[in-house]
Enzyme design. Structure first.
Site, PDB file in Angstrom:
ATOM      1  N   TRP A  55     -28.172  74.730  48.462  1.00  0.00           N
ATOM      2  CA  TRP A  55     -29.064  74.358  47.116  1.00  0.00           C
ATOM      3  C   TRP A  55     -30.387  74.606  47.249  1.00  0.00           C
ATOM      4  O   TRP A  55     -31.031  75.459  46.466  1.00  0.00           O
ATOM      5  CB  TRP A  55     -28.925  72.900  46.717  1.00  0.00           C
ATOM      6  CG  TRP A  55     -29.721  72.248  45.735  1.00  0.00           C
ATOM      7  CD1 TRP A  55     -30.829  71.474  46.120  1.00  0.00           C
ATOM      8  CD2 TRP A  55     -30.159  72.962  44.705  1.00  0.00           C
ATOM      9  NE1 TRP A  55     -31.731  71.303  45.015  1.00  0.00           N
ATOM     10  CE2 TRP A  55     -31.398  72.001  44.035  1.00  0.00           C
ATOM     11  CE3 TRP A  55     -29.548  73.842  43.616  1.00  0.00           C
ATOM     12  CZ2 TRP A  55     -31.888  72.404  42.800  1.00  0.00           C
ATOM     13  CZ3 TRP A  55     -30.017  73.955  42.313  1.00  0.00           C
ATOM     14  CH2 TRP A  55     -31.287  73.192  41.836  1.00  0.00           C
ATOM     15  N   HIS A  60     -23.991  63.708  41.217  1.00  0.00           N
ATOM     16  CA  HIS A  60     -25.229  63.271  41.654  1.00  0.00           C
ATOM     17  C   HIS A  60     -26.344  62.687  40.893  1.00  0.00           C
ATOM     18  O   HIS A  60     -26.924  61.939  41.244  1.00  0.00           O
ATOM     19  CB  HIS A  60     -26.196  64.740  42.142  1.00  0.00           C
ATOM     20  CG  HIS A  60     -27.408  64.705  42.573  1.00  0.00           C
ATOM     21  ND1 HIS A  60     -27.695  63.912  43.803  1.00  0.00           N
ATOM     22  CD2 HIS A  60     -28.424  64.994  42.287  1.00  0.00           C
ATOM     23  CE1 HIS A  60     -28.999  64.152  44.246  1.00  0.00           C
ATOM     24  NE2 HIS A  60     -29.474  64.670  43.082  1.00  0.00           N
ATOM     25  N   ASP A  89     -20.864  63.506  43.989  1.00  0.00           N
ATOM     26  CA  ASP A  89     -21.913  64.162  44.548  1.00  0.00           C
ATOM     27  C   ASP A  89     -21.454  64.570  45.821  1.00  0.00           C
ATOM     28  O   ASP A  89     -21.207  64.005  46.555  1.00  0.00           O
ATOM     29  CB  ASP A  89     -22.950  62.959  44.704  1.00  0.00           C
ATOM     30  CG  ASP A  89     -24.340  63.538  45.019  1.00  0.00           C
ATOM     31  OD1 ASP A  89     -24.348  64.821  45.620  1.00  0.00           O
ATOM     32  OD2 ASP A  89     -25.376  62.846  44.933  1.00  0.00           O
ATOM     33  N   ASP A 106     -32.236  60.116  44.072  1.00  0.00           N
ATOM     34  CA  ASP A 106     -32.780  61.665  44.725  1.00  0.00           C
ATOM     35  C   ASP A 106     -34.218  61.581  45.051  1.00  0.00           C
ATOM     36  O   ASP A 106     -34.439  60.639  45.761  1.00  0.00           O
ATOM     37  CB  ASP A 106     -32.464  62.487  43.449  1.00  0.00           C
ATOM     38  CG  ASP A 106     -32.754  64.100  43.909  1.00  0.00           C
ATOM     39  OD1 ASP A 106     -31.798  64.497  44.807  1.00  0.00           O
ATOM     40  OD2 ASP A 106     -33.647  64.618  43.609  1.00  0.00           O
ATOM     41  N   TRP A 107     -35.257  62.229  44.613  1.00  0.00           N
ATOM     42  CA  TRP A 107     -36.492  62.090  45.062  1.00  0.00           C
ATOM     43  C   TRP A 107     -36.843  60.982  44.503  1.00  0.00           C
ATOM     44  O   TRP A 107     -38.129  60.332  45.270  1.00  0.00           O
ATOM     45  CB  TRP A 107     -37.076  63.458  44.491  1.00  0.00           C
ATOM     46  CG  TRP A 107     -37.355  64.426  45.403  1.00  0.00           C
ATOM     47  CD1 TRP A 107     -36.345  65.728  45.417  1.00  0.00           C
ATOM     48  CD2 TRP A 107     -38.223  64.649  46.615  1.00  0.00           C
ATOM     49  NE1 TRP A 107     -36.810  66.639  46.295  1.00  0.00           N
ATOM     50  CE2 TRP A 107     -37.852  65.948  47.087  1.00  0.00           C
ATOM     51  CE3 TRP A 107     -39.079  63.791  47.070  1.00  0.00           C
ATOM     52  CZ2 TRP A 107     -38.397  66.370  48.348  1.00  0.00           C
ATOM     53  CZ3 TRP A 107     -39.624  64.399  48.281  1.00  0.00           C
ATOM     54  CH2 TRP A 107     -39.401  65.514  48.954  1.00  0.00           C
TER      55      TRP A 107
END
Length: 223
Positions: free
Chosen positions: A88, A203, A174, A48-49
């Site tokens: 989201w 995810h 995901d 993710d980030w």
């Protein structure tokens, strides 16, 4: 293993002004962390980030990163990621005081109650949630956004200059950064082998971390 918390998360400081949080605010923190720690022979593990930011770091430290384990993430290059992400982003903008623990429980049903509570613990009330609230709006999905130039440079690095070992794992459930997004990223990473697919992984595929870590270590010749 060294696992820094982003500012606004975990045990790191949490500025209460949402405007403080920008793409380069986070990236510059990570660069300062690397400079201070002076690490060598780094295996970057990102999701993710952790990838949106972390995948932009090795190009600035090419002699310090030697391995990559990458999971359900991407590089921000100003492209629309699709309706799932936009939904989201808009949800967070409309619900700025959402419960992090509840979100994690819905997204990752394998978590027990203690683990859910641990995810919620850093955010005792909405004042501490600036970093959480801001992240969706910071993803570089438009060519004019901060971070796009950095992302483009990172794509060039991974596709042309990366010489280290790589391992990719994909949480197949995901809805946003699942198989299509990860297969696109796979094509960008020079000499990245065929990904490991986690059939029931969502995810937050790091919650399936033990089999992923074992497979990666075997691939790297460490087991």
């Amino acid at each position: 293993m060294i696992a820094p918390d982003f500012l606004g998360f975990g045990r790191s400081d949490k500025p209460v002004d949402d405007a403080v949080y920008t793409f380069h605010f986070h990236r510059n923190f990570l660069k300062a962390f690397l400079d201070r720690m002076d690490l060598r022979d780094i295996c970057l593990v990102c999701q993710d980030w952790g990838g949106l930011l972390g995948l932009t770091l090795p190009m600035d430290y090419p002699d310090q990163f030697t391995r990559l384990i990458v999971m359900n993430t991407g590089i921000g290059v100003g492209m629309d990621p699709g309706p799932g992400f936009l939904a989201w982003r808009d949800y967070v903008a409309s619900n700025p005081e959402f419960n992090v623990g509840d979100l994690m429980k819905r997204a990752t049903p394998i978590l027990n109650e203690a683990e859910v509570a641990a995810y919620q613990a850093p955010f005792p009330d909405p004042r501490y949630m600036g970093g959480v609230r801001r992240f969706p709006a910071l993803v570089p999905i438009d060519p004019s956004m901060e971070g796009v130039d950095t992302g483009m440079a990172a794509v060039k690095f991974w596709s042309e200059d990366w010489t280290g070992d790589s391992f990719m794992a994909i949480g197949m459930q995901d809805p946003v950064l699942g198989p299509p997004a990860m297969r696109a990223l796979h094509k960008l990473i020079r000499n990245c082998p065929e990904p490991m697919e986690i059939a029931d992984g969502g995810h937050f595929v790091q919650e399936w971390g033990e089999p992923i870590a074992r497979a990666a270590c075997e691939k790297f010749g460490l087991l």
